[in-house]
Write a protein that holds these residues in place. Structure first.
Motif, PDB file in Angstrom:
ATOM      1  N   VAL A 146      -5.047  13.602 -29.595  1.00 47.43           N
ATOM      2  CA  VAL A 146      -6.225  14.468 -29.637  1.00 47.43           C
ATOM      3  C   VAL A 146      -6.879  14.487 -28.249  1.00 47.43           C
ATOM      4  O   VAL A 146      -6.622  13.603 -27.432  1.00 47.43           O
ATOM      5  CB  VAL A 146      -7.240  13.978 -30.718  1.00 47.43           C
ATOM      6  CG1 VAL A 146      -6.607  14.045 -32.104  1.00 47.43           C
ATOM      7  CG2 VAL A 146      -7.749  12.589 -30.424  1.00 47.43           C
ATOM      8  N   PRO A 147      -7.705  15.500 -27.955  1.00 46.03           N
ATOM      9  CA  PRO A 147      -8.283  15.625 -26.599  1.00 46.03           C
ATOM     10  C   PRO A 147      -9.433  14.640 -26.391  1.00 46.03           C
ATOM     11  O   PRO A 147     -10.597  15.025 -26.333  1.00 46.03           O
ATOM     12  CB  PRO A 147      -8.736  17.080 -26.537  1.00 46.03           C
ATOM     13  CG  PRO A 147      -8.999  17.457 -27.943  1.00 46.03           C
ATOM     14  CD  PRO A 147      -8.026  16.678 -28.789  1.00 46.03           C
ATOM     15  N   MET A 148      -9.081  13.380 -26.287  1.00 46.07           N
ATOM     16  CA  MET A 148     -10.058  12.304 -26.255  1.00 46.07           C
ATOM     17  C   MET A 148      -9.715  11.337 -25.123  1.00 46.07           C
ATOM     18  O   MET A 148      -8.544  11.142 -24.810  1.00 46.07           O
ATOM     19  CB  MET A 148     -10.002  11.578 -27.606  1.00 46.07           C
ATOM     20  CG  MET A 148     -11.040  10.508 -27.829  1.00 46.07           C
ATOM     21  SD  MET A 148     -10.760   9.653 -29.429  1.00 46.07           S
ATOM     22  CE  MET A 148     -11.512  10.792 -30.594  1.00 46.07           C
ATOM     23  N   ARG A 169     -22.945   0.818 -33.233  1.00 51.93           N
ATOM     24  CA  ARG A 169     -22.327   2.139 -33.077  1.00 51.93           C
ATOM     25  C   ARG A 169     -23.349   3.158 -32.588  1.00 51.93           C
ATOM     26  O   ARG A 169     -24.426   3.293 -33.170  1.00 51.93           O
ATOM     27  CB  ARG A 169     -21.788   2.585 -34.445  1.00 51.93           C
ATOM     28  CG  ARG A 169     -21.038   3.877 -34.474  1.00 51.93           C
ATOM     29  CD  ARG A 169     -20.611   4.168 -35.915  1.00 51.93           C
ATOM     30  NE  ARG A 169     -19.854   5.380 -36.027  1.00 51.93           N
ATOM     31  CZ  ARG A 169     -18.538   5.470 -35.892  1.00 51.93           C
ATOM     32  NH1 ARG A 169     -17.838   4.388 -35.629  1.00 51.93           N
ATOM     33  NH2 ARG A 169     -17.912   6.625 -36.003  1.00 51.93           N
ATOM     34  N   VAL A 171     -23.372   7.320 -31.551  1.00 55.48           N
ATOM     35  CA  VAL A 171     -22.666   8.599 -31.435  1.00 55.48           C
ATOM     36  C   VAL A 171     -23.618   9.587 -30.779  1.00 55.48           C
ATOM     37  O   VAL A 171     -24.765   9.737 -31.231  1.00 55.48           O
ATOM     38  CB  VAL A 171     -22.207   9.145 -32.806  1.00 55.48           C
ATOM     39  CG1 VAL A 171     -21.433  10.449 -32.634  1.00 55.48           C
ATOM     40  CG2 VAL A 171     -21.357   8.115 -33.554  1.00 55.48           C
ATOM     41  N   THR A 194     -23.860  13.343 -28.062  1.00 53.05           N
ATOM     42  CA  THR A 194     -23.206  14.421 -27.330  1.00 53.05           C
ATOM     43  C   THR A 194     -23.466  14.229 -25.844  1.00 53.05           C
ATOM     44  O   THR A 194     -24.393  13.498 -25.448  1.00 53.05           O
ATOM     45  CB  THR A 194     -23.737  15.791 -27.782  1.00 53.05           C
ATOM     46  OG1 THR A 194     -25.162  15.823 -27.599  1.00 53.05           O
ATOM     47  CG2 THR A 194     -23.425  16.039 -29.260  1.00 53.05           C
ATOM     48  N   PHE A 195     -22.648  14.893 -25.014  1.00 46.58           N
ATOM     49  CA  PHE A 195     -22.764  14.669 -23.567  1.00 46.58           C
ATOM     50  C   PHE A 195     -22.309  15.912 -22.827  1.00 46.58           C
ATOM     51  O   PHE A 195     -21.172  16.372 -23.006  1.00 46.58           O
ATOM     52  CB  PHE A 195     -21.905  13.461 -23.169  1.00 46.58           C
ATOM     53  CG  PHE A 195     -22.156  12.960 -21.774  1.00 46.58           C
ATOM     54  CD1 PHE A 195     -23.205  12.086 -21.524  1.00 46.58           C
ATOM     55  CD2 PHE A 195     -21.356  13.373 -20.720  1.00 46.58           C
ATOM     56  CE1 PHE A 195     -23.448  11.627 -20.235  1.00 46.58           C
ATOM     57  CE2 PHE A 195     -21.595  12.922 -19.422  1.00 46.58           C
ATOM     58  CZ  PHE A 195     -22.638  12.038 -19.187  1.00 46.58           C
ATOM     59  N   ALA A 203     -18.968  17.013 -24.829  1.00 43.45           N
ATOM     60  CA  ALA A 203     -18.125  15.948 -25.381  1.00 43.45           C
ATOM     61  C   ALA A 203     -18.906  15.230 -26.478  1.00 43.45           C
ATOM     62  O   ALA A 203     -20.137  15.125 -26.414  1.00 43.45           O
ATOM     63  CB  ALA A 203     -17.724  14.968 -24.296  1.00 43.45           C
ATOM     64  N   LEU A 204     -18.187  14.776 -27.484  1.00 46.76           N
ATOM     65  CA  LEU A 204     -18.771  13.956 -28.545  1.00 46.76           C
ATOM     66  C   LEU A 204     -18.354  12.516 -28.267  1.00 46.76           C
ATOM     67  O   LEU A 204     -17.164  12.193 -28.300  1.00 46.76           O
ATOM     68  CB  LEU A 204     -18.258  14.409 -29.916  1.00 46.76           C
ATOM     69  CG  LEU A 204     -18.836  13.658 -31.121  1.00 46.76           C
ATOM     70  CD1 LEU A 204     -20.334  13.916 -31.261  1.00 46.76           C
ATOM     71  CD2 LEU A 204     -18.113  14.080 -32.401  1.00 46.76           C
ATOM     72  N   THR A 246     -18.480   8.392 -28.907  1.00 46.65           N
ATOM     73  CA  THR A 246     -18.712   7.334 -29.889  1.00 46.65           C
ATOM     74  C   THR A 246     -18.521   5.987 -29.195  1.00 46.65           C
ATOM     75  O   THR A 246     -17.457   5.722 -28.621  1.00 46.65           O
ATOM     76  CB  THR A 246     -17.722   7.447 -31.063  1.00 46.65           C
ATOM     77  OG1 THR A 246     -17.878   8.727 -31.682  1.00 46.65           O
ATOM     78  CG2 THR A 246     -17.984   6.364 -32.105  1.00 46.65           C
ATOM     79  N   GLN A 305     -15.297   6.334 -26.818  1.00 48.63           N
ATOM     80  CA  GLN A 305     -14.363   7.461 -26.908  1.00 48.63           C
ATOM     81  C   GLN A 305     -15.124   8.753 -26.710  1.00 48.63           C
ATOM     82  O   GLN A 305     -16.242   8.913 -27.189  1.00 48.63           O
ATOM     83  CB  GLN A 305     -13.586   7.449 -28.229  1.00 48.63           C
ATOM     84  CG  GLN A 305     -14.438   7.598 -29.460  1.00 48.63           C
ATOM     85  CD  GLN A 305     -13.602   7.640 -30.746  1.00 48.63           C
ATOM     86  OE1 GLN A 305     -12.696   6.829 -30.938  1.00 48.63           O
ATOM     87  NE2 GLN A 305     -13.910   8.586 -31.618  1.00 48.63           N
ATOM     88  N   LEU A 329     -14.627  12.804 -27.083  1.00 51.29           N
ATOM     89  CA  LEU A 329     -13.804  13.855 -27.693  1.00 51.29           C
ATOM     90  C   LEU A 329     -14.206  15.192 -27.081  1.00 51.29           C
ATOM     91  O   LEU A 329     -15.382  15.560 -27.095  1.00 51.29           O
ATOM     92  CB  LEU A 329     -14.048  13.873 -29.199  1.00 51.29           C
ATOM     93  CG  LEU A 329     -13.314  14.919 -30.024  1.00 51.29           C
ATOM     94  CD1 LEU A 329     -11.804  14.657 -30.020  1.00 51.29           C
ATOM     95  CD2 LEU A 329     -13.846  14.920 -31.469  1.00 51.29           C
ATOM     96  N   CYS A 330     -13.210  15.920 -26.549  1.00 47.64           N
ATOM     97  CA  CYS A 330     -13.472  17.221 -25.913  1.00 47.64           C
ATOM     98  C   CYS A 330     -12.866  18.333 -26.764  1.00 47.64           C
ATOM     99  O   CYS A 330     -12.035  18.102 -27.623  1.00 47.64           O
ATOM    100  CB  CYS A 330     -12.841  17.260 -24.523  1.00 47.64           C
ATOM    101  SG  CYS A 330     -13.432  15.969 -23.414  1.00 47.64           S
TER     102      CYS A 330
END
Lengths: 167, 167
Positions: free
Chosen positions: B21-23, B96, B98, B100-101, B111-112, B114, B130, B132-133
């Motif tokens: 995945v795009p991570m 934890r 989470v 956005t960025f 990006a999301l 975590t 991590q 995620l894009c």
């Protein structure tokens, strides 16, 4: 699959799994302006009217649809079942909303949702909603969850709200 | 690649592209507790001290590290170059975060992220971050951006803050 066909009309929602990344795409055309679709997604009372299946009632618990704001809503069935969803708003622009989305039944699952409102030039607007998940397993679980009922019922309610002047 | 090796120690950050995945995954071990790492990521003044490359200064513009809160910070070089970043906090729990960025130089890229803090049981904590894009292209652009300088400098500053009692 990240762009919609220019020839197709989406009078019903097209719900598609991306071929490359763990993302769901939804396309849906509406007889309204981008401004009306933006209002349907950002006005607390309007959102509560259409979101989710016809058989359930949405109750907004928290709502600040601005950049850096957040939301939480409950989705209640007549029989008493209640599901909750929450997230934060990363981008809120007339043509684009980016937000996070969690179903509290799976509290560590988070999707990154991007909505765009494209003016089709004939009084119609194309909504593209993409939901990016952490894994293909999570994405496929969403697709198997029966989400299409809420999507189709909700968008049909937006159609009615556009027709009756609520939007 | 979504789990770290149990035998490996990450005294330096491991920055790895996910295979599926795009991570981007980052693993880094610290001589501190999960609580200290959580504070480093949620306390406004502590975060400003370590984030980014040593050659640049972080200035917090907006900071509410709570669920549904948001942040914005500037990253300033001595020569005057200034970059801005912002996002919202979806989850803020001791184990934890989470969020956005977005780098405002590419305002539609989101990006999301975590972050988890794993107690290694010997006074040490493993950070797993991590990102995620939306696409592999965006993910690979981040990896080519020189991000490792800020990551390595920042985490070395956390090492110093743990050693000198700042955390």
């Amino acid at each position: 699959m990240s762009t919609a066909s220019t020839d197709t009309r989406y009078d019903q929602a097209a719900i598609l799994a991306d071929e490359h990344v763990p993302m769901i795409h939804i396309w849906r055309d509406f007889s309204g302006t981008p401004e009306q679709l933006f209002r349907a997604h950002t006005d607390r009372d309007l959102f509560a009217r259409w979101i989710g299946p016809d058989s359930r009632e949405a109750v907004i618990d928290r709502w600040d649809a601005s950049e850096g704001g957040s939301f939480r809503f409950l989705d209640r069935a007549e029989g008493g079942d209640e599901q909750a969803f929450h997230g934060c708003f990363h981008t809120v622009r007339p043509d684009r909303i980016v937000q996070t989305f969690t179903w509290e039944g799976m509290p560590d699952g988070v999707a990154l949702e991007t909505l765009t409102f494209e003016d089709l030039g004939d009084g119609r607007t194309r909504l593209h909603a993409q939901s990016l998940c952490d894994s293909f397993e999570d994405r496929d679980a969403w697709l198997r969850s029966g989400m299409e009922v809420g999507v189709n019922d909700g968008y049909a309610e937006i159609d009615r709200m556009l027709a009756d002047g609520s939007l």
